[in-house]
Design a protein around this motif. Structure first.
Motif, PDB file in Angstrom:
ATOM      1  N   PRO A   1     -10.086 -36.018  -4.928  1.00  0.00           N
ATOM      2  CA  PRO A   1     -10.177 -36.001  -6.384  1.00  0.00           C
ATOM      3  C   PRO A   1      -8.808 -35.861  -7.053  1.00  0.00           C
ATOM      4  CG  PRO A   1     -11.821 -34.552  -5.404  1.00  0.00           C
ATOM      5  CD  PRO A   1     -10.894 -34.962  -4.301  1.00  0.00           C
ATOM      6  N   THR A   2      -8.485 -36.785  -7.919  1.00  0.00           N
ATOM      7  CA  THR A   2      -7.255 -36.736  -8.710  1.00  0.00           C
ATOM      8  C   THR A   2      -7.568 -37.174 -10.132  1.00  0.00           C
ATOM      9  OG1 THR A   2      -6.692 -39.003  -8.047  1.00  0.00           O
ATOM     10  CG2 THR A   2      -5.718 -37.225  -6.746  1.00  0.00           C
ATOM     11  N   ILE A   3      -6.669 -36.886 -11.039  1.00  0.00           N
ATOM     12  CA  ILE A   3      -6.853 -37.326 -12.419  1.00  0.00           C
ATOM     13  C   ILE A   3      -6.718 -38.842 -12.484  1.00  0.00           C
ATOM     14  CG2 ILE A   3      -6.025 -37.114 -14.786  1.00  0.00           C
ATOM     15  CD1 ILE A   3      -7.313 -34.596 -13.543  1.00  0.00           C
TER      16      ILE A   3
ATOM     17  N   PHE B   1      -9.897 -35.062 -19.267  1.00  0.00           N
ATOM     18  CA  PHE B   1     -10.118 -34.688 -17.874  1.00  0.00           C
ATOM     19  C   PHE B   1     -10.400 -33.208 -17.651  1.00  0.00           C
ATOM     20  CE2 PHE B   1      -5.555 -34.196 -18.466  1.00  0.00           C
ATOM     21  CZ  PHE B   1      -5.265 -33.022 -17.786  1.00  0.00           C
TER      22      PHE B   1
ATOM     23  N   THR C   1     -15.983 -30.823 -18.766  1.00  0.00           N
ATOM     24  CA  THR C   1     -17.160 -31.337 -18.075  1.00  0.00           C
ATOM     25  C   THR C   1     -17.784 -32.415 -18.946  1.00  0.00           C
ATOM     26  OG1 THR C   1     -18.704 -29.783 -19.100  1.00  0.00           O
ATOM     27  CG2 THR C   1     -17.571 -29.056 -17.087  1.00  0.00           C
TER      28      THR C   1
ATOM     29  N   ARG D   1      -6.988 -40.182 -19.580  1.00  0.00           N
ATOM     30  CA  ARG D   1      -6.907 -39.393 -18.345  1.00  0.00           C
ATOM     31  C   ARG D   1      -8.298 -38.810 -18.117  1.00  0.00           C
ATOM     32  NH1 ARG D   1      -1.336 -37.663 -17.008  1.00  0.00           N
ATOM     33  NH2 ARG D   1       0.064 -38.764 -18.409  1.00  0.00           N
TER      34      ARG D   1
ATOM     35  N   SER E   1     -11.531 -37.393 -15.384  1.00  0.00           N
ATOM     36  CA  SER E   1     -11.953 -36.879 -14.087  1.00  0.00           C
ATOM     37  C   SER E   1     -12.749 -37.973 -13.388  1.00  0.00           C
ATOM     38  CB  SER E   1     -12.818 -35.625 -14.263  1.00  0.00           C
ATOM     39  OG  SER E   1     -14.065 -35.975 -14.848  1.00  0.00           O
ATOM     40  N   ASN E   2     -12.981 -37.814 -12.089  1.00  0.00           N
ATOM     41  CA  ASN E   2     -13.760 -38.810 -11.359  1.00  0.00           C
ATOM     42  C   ASN E   2     -15.167 -38.954 -11.919  1.00  0.00           C
ATOM     43  OD1 ASN E   2     -11.527 -39.063  -9.776  1.00  0.00           O
ATOM     44  ND2 ASN E   2     -12.408 -38.144  -7.948  1.00  0.00           N
TER      45      ASN E   2
ATOM     46  N   GLN F   1     -16.128 -38.390 -15.001  1.00  0.00           N
ATOM     47  CA  GLN F   1     -16.058 -39.077 -16.290  1.00  0.00           C
ATOM     48  C   GLN F   1     -15.887 -40.583 -16.101  1.00  0.00           C
ATOM     49  OE1 GLN F   1     -12.763 -36.992 -17.983  1.00  0.00           O
ATOM     50  NE2 GLN F   1     -13.985 -35.232 -18.615  1.00  0.00           N
TER      51      GLN F   1
END
Length: 218
Positions: free
Chosen positions: A55-57, A82, A85, A109, A111-112, A114
């Protein structure tokens, strides 16, 4: 990386090679599942190489939004951040849209989770490696060109472009190695890993033309 029918397709390349754009475009296919953007772990001490997402931004450049306008429009309607939630972001959309008004240069930017929500796709944590694809951007062709690469050529690219290891020789922290493993990974070790991987899976050069993203499931 993304998965098709349980096999991972790894997009490998230097900065601005088109990895993220191709990843976003690939998820147009309902059969595609998101694995990872920017970083992944490749396990080779098994019968077949296995890809595991890290997981990365998910950073999207303005140029990518130009190439994929539908994705850009959807993000402006759902401007995720990011650090939030999915539920938290819903309460911030209205105010954030005001800040985006008449601002063409933005860098989402995400999250995975999102990203998967925006693309209406699912994620998978791990998959057997199916192929390695090296994207190349070119304005000399209109759409796309796929060429198989010999294992030695693909191995050389993995090593010289530092795609398998960020740097070598390097030391591996004790927490991340077995007791019988050496702490230092040499250039020769990295080269042998590159040779091993590219001998086990097909590798391709994928030349991307300016009109490629007009085709939904290329």
């Amino acid at each position: 990386a993304f998965a098709i029918n349980g096999k991972a397709i790894v997009l490998a390349g230097v900065k601005c090679a088109g990895k993220t754009s191709n990843l976003i475009h690939a998820t147009n296919d309902p059969a595609a599942q998101f694995i990872s953007n920017d970083r992944l772990f490749l396990q080779t001490d098994c019968d077949e190489p296995v890809v595991r997402g890290m997981p990365t931004i998910f950073k999207v450049r303005p140029k990518t939004l130009e190439l994929l306008p539908d994705f850009g429009k959807r993000w402006r309607v759902h401007p995720y951040h990011f650090l939030e939630t999915l539920g938290e972001a819903e309460y911030a959309f209205s105010e954030r849209r005001k800040n985006l008004f008449e601002k063409p240069e933005v860098e989402p930017r995400l999250s995975n989770a999102q990203f998967c929500e925006l693309r209406n796709t699912s994620a998978v944590c791990t998959a057997k490696l199916g192929a390695i694809v090296f994207p190349v951007i070119s304005f000399h062709i209109q759409r796309e060109k796929v060429e198989p690469l010999r294992p030695d050529v693909a191995s050389h690219k993995l090593f010289t472009e530092s795609l398998l290891k960020a740097s070598s020789p390097q030391q591996t922290a004790k927490a991340f190695r077995r007791s019988d493993e050496l702490s230092t990974i040499s250039d020769d070790d990295v080269k042998s890993q590159c040779d091993l991987i590219t001998s086990q899976v097909p590798c391709f050069r994928f030349t991307v033309g300016p009109d490629i993203y007009q085709r939904p499931h290329v």
